[in-house]
Design a protein around this motif. Structure first.
Motif, PDB file in Angstrom:
ATOM      1  N   ASP A 157       6.226  -4.593  -2.023  1.00 56.71           N
ATOM      2  CA  ASP A 157       5.243  -3.716  -2.554  1.00 56.71           C
ATOM      3  C   ASP A 157       5.337  -2.408  -1.463  1.00 56.71           C
ATOM      4  O   ASP A 157       5.242  -1.220  -1.850  1.00 56.71           O
ATOM      5  CB  ASP A 157       3.846  -4.315  -2.727  1.00 56.71           C
ATOM      6  N   VAL A 158       5.522  -2.618  -0.134  1.00 54.89           N
ATOM      7  CA  VAL A 158       5.683  -1.705   0.881  1.00 54.89           C
ATOM      8  C   VAL A 158       6.406  -0.817   0.725  1.00 54.89           C
ATOM      9  O   VAL A 158       6.747   0.359   0.818  1.00 54.89           O
ATOM     10  CB  VAL A 158       5.608  -2.428   2.130  1.00 54.89           C
ATOM     11  N   TYR A 159       7.760  -1.555   0.424  1.00 50.40           N
ATOM     12  CA  TYR A 159       9.039  -0.639  -0.025  1.00 50.40           C
ATOM     13  C   TYR A 159       8.772   0.426  -1.068  1.00 50.40           C
ATOM     14  O   TYR A 159       9.228   1.424  -0.942  1.00 50.40           O
ATOM     15  CB  TYR A 159      10.236  -1.594  -0.450  1.00 50.40           C
ATOM     16  N   LEU A 160       8.167  -0.008  -2.267  1.00 51.45           N
ATOM     17  CA  LEU A 160       7.900   0.780  -3.307  1.00 51.45           C
ATOM     18  C   LEU A 160       6.782   1.772  -3.165  1.00 51.45           C
ATOM     19  O   LEU A 160       7.009   3.032  -3.552  1.00 51.45           O
ATOM     20  CB  LEU A 160       7.536  -0.131  -4.520  1.00 51.45           C
ATOM     21  N   MET A 161       5.750   1.463  -2.122  1.00 57.24           N
ATOM     22  CA  MET A 161       4.984   2.473  -1.829  1.00 57.24           C
ATOM     23  C   MET A 161       5.375   3.468  -0.922  1.00 57.24           C
ATOM     24  O   MET A 161       4.904   4.698  -1.121  1.00 57.24           O
ATOM     25  CB  MET A 161       3.831   1.730  -1.143  1.00 57.24           C
ATOM     26  N   TYR A 162       6.328   3.153   0.022  1.00 58.49           N
ATOM     27  CA  TYR A 162       7.050   3.934   0.868  1.00 58.49           C
ATOM     28  C   TYR A 162       7.602   5.187  -0.173  1.00 58.49           C
ATOM     29  O   TYR A 162       7.504   6.332   0.014  1.00 58.49           O
ATOM     30  CB  TYR A 162       7.843   3.646   1.842  1.00 58.49           C
TER      31      TYR A 162
END
Length: 533
Positions: free
Chosen positions: A417-422
């Motif tokens: 999720d962090v990767y996609l939020m970034y």
């Protein structure tokens, strides 16, 4: 390997904590009903009690009562409509384009999945009440761990140093509860440990909640354990960073302010914390996800144990529900062969995101053989595709200890999720680099054994929304994502049974917030109903 937080060994203490909160939780529209236990100074004669009472705050995310999976410690609220992870899944995923629940006689589900909810919906009352119980538990823990109380009990210096961290975790759990209230209802009964127990709580709106949560999470940073250094199941700095990153990504919705640059900052803080993707996507959703490679990826779980913490939480519901009415594939999933007889299926909009380019993608667990993609009759369990994303199987072979109550922890927050939020925050003008954003997205595809990596030209906001569904479906994110993209309400995007139309119809914009439960307003005269309801 991180040690696991022993919530299962503290059950005898967890709900001792709750009964004493009657007046406090009444202020937050919660009435505990367990009359078998009390909280007194005798509990704190052992300094070990402080950690055990802290465990009660965490346990409120998983458990609903003291007398087994079907018991509830909330007066007049059923266990099945108030387990935190389960109702979160319902309001965030069942309400959107990801899943269908076959048994519409189950309280509240018909209205949620057809987007025809009202303020009387029991699932909304369960969500509102369970989140506020987290607040009440945290407040009481903070009241019991003041310097004055610790002095009076002659608590040792060694325990006091631990209590500093415990207090930060309690404040984090309270902030997380307020975060979900901000997102789902747009307001909350607001109280801290500084408020008198018998006072009627104030009501904070979204802007006030946003400011409080942001300040609170930043204030406790120094007292939280570093990322990945706490016991498994306990919160650390990365959990606080995750909540902040998600707040900043959605700040345009919450406070009409661009905070994408701050989202990038906190995504970087998380990725600098030593996390890495699980070697296999499905490890994140297996019975041993507390010990397999998923421990490198999962930032914060809702713990599930098929023996000592039995509950009807999200993973128990999904794994039993994934068993198809035609397939009876429960044995492979580690539950009974027939499971819950086709309780869950997917709407065609999710199925259509997994085209031929995703035939070998490990995120594609769709079973489509002998099934039409359309669901024209929700009660017909033989229609619509099913999936097998979650399982009670172990990565090393074998299964969880129980065939109904699974061992699979729910990954509330994880690195993917962090990767996609970034990547999304970058595309929305938050800074960062295209190289890093593209690398993150393609890392997820590579991990999923998908050779169809994308180029810079393919990295668009629409792509990110679809990729979030492929990566994060059934993880309680979808409603929030669609609202951020202006696709949840209105008619820009319709899905099967949206608005109670078989092909989907437009929803009024006020449906971007849920109504305040009628019973909650009756308990606090300061609460008012959201616009439109």
């Amino acid at each position: 390997m991180k040690t696991r937080f022993k919530i299962n060994k503290t059950i005898g203490f967890i709900f001792l904590f709750i009964v004493s909160l009657t007046s406090c939780t009444d202020d937050l529209n919660i009435t505990p009903k367990d009359d078998q236990t009390t909280l007194s100074e005798e509990l704190f004669t052992s300094e070990a009690a402080y950690k055990q009472v802290l465990a009660g705050i965490y346990a409120n995310l998983a458990l609903t009562g003291t007398d087994g999976a079907g018991s509830s410690n909330l007066k007049n609220i059923d266990a099945g409509t108030s387990q935190f992870g389960r109702v979160l899944l319902y309001v965030q995923s069942l309400s959107a384009d990801e899943m269908i629940w076959s048994y519409e006689n189950d309280p509240g589900t018909r209205e949620i999945q057809r987007n025809i909810w009202t303020a009387q919906n029991p699932l909304l009352l369960g969500m509102f009440s369970r989140a506020h119980l987290s607040v009440a538990l945290a407040n009481n823990f903070l009241r019991e761990t003041t310097d004055a109380k610790l002095d009076a009990r002659n608590v040792s210096a060694a325990t006091r140093s631990q209590i500093t961290t415990y207090r930060a975790e309690a404040r984090l759990m309270r902030a997380m509860a307020y975060y979900y209230m901000m997102d789902i209802f747009g307001k909350a009964n607001f109280a801290t440990e500084e408020d008198a127990i018998n006072s009627i709580p104030a009501v904070y709106d979204r802007a006030q909640l946003f400011t409080f949560i942001e300040n609170e999470l930043k204030d406790i940073d120094a007292d939280l354990v570093a990322p990945r250094q706490n016991e498994y199941g306990r919160a650390d700095k990365a959990v606080a960073y995750m909540i902040l990153a998600k707040m900043y990504l959605n700040a345009q919705v919450y406070i009409a302010t661009d905070r994408y640059a701050d989202c990038i900052t906190y995504c970087d803080k998380i990725t600098d914390g030593g996390y890495s993707l699980a070697t296999n996507y499905l490890h994140n959703f297996m019975a041993d996800n507390n010990t397999n490679s998923a421990t490198n990826e999962i930032i914060f779980p809702i713990v599930s144990d098929g023996s000592t913490t039995q509950n009807y939480g999200p993973t128990t519901v999904m794994i039993n529900g994934e068993v198809g009415s035609l397939e009876e594939n429960g044995t492979a999933l580690g539950v009974s062969e027939a499971g819950w007889g086709g309780a869950l299926r997917i709407r065609k909009q999710l199925a259509n995101l997994f085209g031929s380019a995703f035939a070998n993608d490990t995120r594609n667990t769709i079973i489509s053989a002998n099934r039409p993609i359309e669901i024209t009759d929700i009660s017909d369990k033989d229609t619509g595709y099913v999936i097998t994303k979650y399982s009670n199987a172990k990565s090393t072979g074998g299964f969880g200890i129980d065939q109904t109550f699974v061992d699979t922890d729910f990954p509330l927050f994880r690195l993917a999720d962090v990767y996609l939020m970034y990547a999304e925050a970058h595309l929305r003008g938050g800074g960062g680099t295209q190289t890093k954003a593209l690398g993150y997205v393609n890392a997820l595809r590579t991990r999923a054994n998908n050779t169809n990596t994308i180029s810079s030209a393919g990295l668009t906001l629409d792509f990110i929304l679809d990729e979030r569904a492929r990566e994060l479906h059934w993880e309680a994110h979808r409603r929030q994502d669609l609202i951020r993209y202006n696709k949840f309400t209105g008619g820009n995007y319709n899905w099967t049974w949206k608005g109670n139309g078989s092909n989907g119809i437009s929803l009024p914009t006020y449906f971007n917030l849920y109504p305040i439960p009628t019973a909650s307003m009756a308990a606090n005269p300061n609460l008012t109903q959201n616009t439109g309801y």
